[in-house]
Each structure stands twice: as C-alpha cells, then as structure tokens.
Enzyme design. Structure first.
Site, PDB file in Angstrom:
ATOM      1  N   ARG A  24     -49.195 -27.321  -2.483  1.00 36.78           N
ATOM      2  CA  ARG A  24     -48.573 -27.592  -0.985  1.00 36.78           C
ATOM      3  C   ARG A  24     -48.854 -26.385  -0.053  1.00 36.78           C
ATOM      4  NH1 ARG A  24     -44.252 -29.023  -4.457  1.00 36.78           N
ATOM      5  NH2 ARG A  24     -43.749 -31.318  -4.550  1.00 36.78           N
ATOM      6  N   LYS A  67     -40.752 -27.821  -4.136  1.00 39.61           N
ATOM      7  CA  LYS A  67     -39.279 -28.395  -3.595  1.00 39.61           C
ATOM      8  C   LYS A  67     -38.162 -28.488  -4.523  1.00 39.61           C
ATOM      9  CE  LYS A  67     -41.757 -31.502  -0.542  1.00 39.61           C
ATOM     10  NZ  LYS A  67     -41.872 -33.107  -0.103  1.00 39.61           N
ATOM     11  N   HIS A  96     -53.488 -30.817   3.720  1.00 36.41           N
ATOM     12  CA  HIS A  96     -53.107 -31.814   2.664  1.00 36.41           C
ATOM     13  C   HIS A  96     -54.179 -32.483   2.250  1.00 36.41           C
ATOM     14  CE1 HIS A  96     -49.487 -33.364   1.062  1.00 36.41           C
ATOM     15  NE2 HIS A  96     -49.737 -34.720   1.615  1.00 36.41           N
ATOM     16  N   ARG A 121     -55.458 -30.974  -0.611  1.00 29.44           N
ATOM     17  CA  ARG A 121     -54.655 -31.055  -1.796  1.00 29.44           C
ATOM     18  C   ARG A 121     -54.993 -32.646  -2.406  1.00 29.44           C
ATOM     19  NH1 ARG A 121     -49.260 -30.543  -4.142  1.00 29.44           N
ATOM     20  NH2 ARG A 121     -48.031 -32.318  -3.768  1.00 29.44           N
ATOM     21  N   HIS A 153     -44.906 -33.353  -8.113  1.00 31.01           N
ATOM     22  CA  HIS A 153     -44.324 -34.340  -7.604  1.00 31.01           C
ATOM     23  C   HIS A 153     -42.981 -34.536  -8.813  1.00 31.01           C
ATOM     24  CE1 HIS A 153     -48.026 -36.291  -5.607  1.00 31.01           C
ATOM     25  NE2 HIS A 153     -47.217 -35.431  -4.727  1.00 31.01           N
ATOM     26  N   TYR A 155     -52.567 -42.403  -5.994  1.00 25.19           N
ATOM     27  CA  TYR A 155     -53.948 -41.968  -6.340  1.00 25.19           C
ATOM     28  C   TYR A 155     -54.506 -43.179  -7.414  1.00 25.19           C
ATOM     29  CZ  TYR A 155     -53.132 -37.694  -4.319  1.00 25.19           C
ATOM     30  OH  TYR A 155     -52.832 -36.512  -3.451  1.00 25.19           O
TER      31      TYR A 155
END
Length: 306
Positions: free
Chosen positions: A159, A183, A250, A253, A276, A285
């Site tokens: 990220r 995160k 992004h 990424r 994730h 994806y």
C-alpha cells in the site's frame, strides 16, 4: 445517568476503533465524515441513533442514491453505519441493530485500472534513466528516490501508505523480505526482488542526514507523503508516454497483483502479499484468473483444436 448524545455515541465508537482495532488516522477521519453525514440525516428527521429502525437506515440509502452517490460509495457508507449500530447494540446502548435486515446497494463489478507489463517496464526505464542522467547530485538523489519507490511498489505490491513510511533499516536489510505492518497493525512478510534491494541500496547511499525513514521529507510525519509520491509518479508516467489519468500508486499495486496472477500465482498468495484480511477483497482480480483458465483450456484441452 442519561445516555450520551449522537456525537458522544460516535466518539465512543471511534475511540473503540482506535484503541481495540488499531484503526489508522485516515480511516478514523473517513469514518467520522461518514457518520457525521448519517447523524445529520437522522437529526433532520428527529431520529435517535439508539432507537432508529431499519426503515430509517433504508431511507438514508435512498437519500444517498438521490444525491447521485455511486453504489460503491453508498456501500462503503452503509458498512460504516453497520459497524456503528453493531457497536451500540453490543454496548447495550441500543435494543437492536437496525442494519441487520438492510441489504446493501447492488454494486457493479468494477475492475481496477491495470498497466501492461510493457508500460511498467517503460515507467521503470524512464525513472532509472532520469537518475543516471540527472544534471546534479541533488536531482540525481531525487530521481533515484523516485526510481526506488517505483521498483519497490511494483516488486512488493505495498500500500502506498506502507511504502512511504518504510523505516530506513529496510533499505539495508540482508533478508529477502520485508516485515510490513499493515492495516489494523497486522504484520506480514513481503518478499523482495534483487532489483528492489539494489534500488534501495542505491537510494540509501544518497541519504546524508540521519533519521528513521527510508524516504525522509519535510512533512508533518517526517517522511514522503502519499500525495507527493502520486504527483511525482504522474510526471514520470508522462515522460514514459503513459496517460497520467491512467496512473497512480494504487494502479501499480494492482499491476503487481494482476501480473503475478497472469504468471500463475495463487489467489491466496496474492491475498497474503497484498495484506487483505478477507479473500473477497482479492477476488476483484478473478477476471485475470478467468482469462488464464480460458487460455489453459484452449491450449491444453485434448479437443480444443479438434
């Protein structure tokens, strides 16, 4: 003792997110904006957030649609409202969760913008040449930093917030991976390519002043900001003949994830590399996997050429 008002309830929820779930400042700011909007909607209708029913939540979604909010944005707003009401119910500040029976807005299957391998190669080539052909040491250091950032982002799929806040120690690691805190404070291992390690070493050699950051800058945090990187990335993209509206950190990424899948990586591996928490986030994806499976059937099925 009287229960706190709407703003007090919101602050209690945000405090919980910060303390128990390690929510980042940017996340908390976004939640605050969404909840301010929701609470204003309730206040205009004299509805108490601790006693609102499902119909009140649905009315808010209808209002968002009337405002022209995209389904993805409305779904994100509803997710925030759900978390808020679940918190109130769990803490005994509401008798029920009014969002439980509420369905989210239908979301289209938006596919991420993706650069081709050739475009990424051009981007990296232009960034590297800019560092090699800079007219003075200061420009060479600036261009070298940009080359390092692009190499790292495409090699790791970090990220952008994780990338710009890498510690200086990451640039001199002898390991073939980085330990990244993502995160919610979750740590993960991110493999490093030799090219990325070399770019970090070259960039590290240009840093003269001491400090904790790999990409120091004169900013509030002390390191390069996401906005500054995004701006400079568009400059490199323009020099590489890539449309600037097609490029962002992004997007790089996304390119990392899509190109890995095209070359045979497993979706679960991509989930882990991207950090994730839920595989459903990574499933955007699957269009890449669908195309790869079609190609495999065309190439490998015994009756494909019959």
């Amino acid at each position: 003792m009287s229960s706190p008002g709407p703003q007090g309830l919101m602050h209690a929820y945000l405090d919980m997110l910060a303390a128990e779930r390690g929510a980042a400042a940017n996340t908390l700011a976004a939640y605050r904006r969404d909840l301010d909007d929701y609470l204003a909607h309730l206040a205009a209708r004299r509805l108490d957030p601790g006693a609102v029913e499902a119909a009140g939540v649905r009315a808010y979604l209808v209002e968002l649609e009337a405002r022209g909010l995209k389904s993805t944005s409305a779904a994100r707003r509803l997710s925030c409202v759900r978390g808020f009401h679940r918190f109130l119910y769990a803490e005994g500040l509401a008798e029920s969760d009014p969002t439980a029976p509420v369905s989210g807005p239908k979301r289209g299957r938006g596919l991420p913008k993706v650069l081709s391998v050739a475009e990424v190669d051009r981007l990296l080539t232009v960034a590297k040449e800019a560092a090699l052909n800079a007219p003075n040491p200061a420009e060479a250091a600036r261009a070298g930093r940009m080359h390092c950032l692009i190499e790292l982002l495409y090699a790791t799929g970090l990220r952008v917030s994780e990338l710009v806040a890498l510690p200086r120690a990451a640039g001199s690691t002898k390991e073939r991976f980085l330990v990244v805190r993502g995160k919610g404070g979750r740590e993960r291992l991110v493999p490093l390519t030799e090219v990325a390690r070399s770019a970090m070493a070259d960039h590290l050699a240009t840093l003269t002043a001491p400090g904790p950051w790999l990409f120091p800058a004169d900013s509030e945090t002390g390191h390069l900001t996401r906005q500054a990187f995004a701006r400079d990335l568009k400059t490199v993209a323009a020099a590489a003949g890539i449309r600037t509206d097609k490029i962002s950190p992004h997007v790089l990424r996304h390119a990392f994830a899509s190109h890995m899948l095209q070359n045979g990586a497993d979706l679960r591996v991509i989930q882990e590399l991207l950090g994730h928490a839920d595989i459903s986030t990574t499933q955007i994806y699957t269009h890449v996997l669908d195309e790869r499976l079609k190609q495999m059937v065309r190439d490998l099925h015994p009756l494909a050429s019959a």
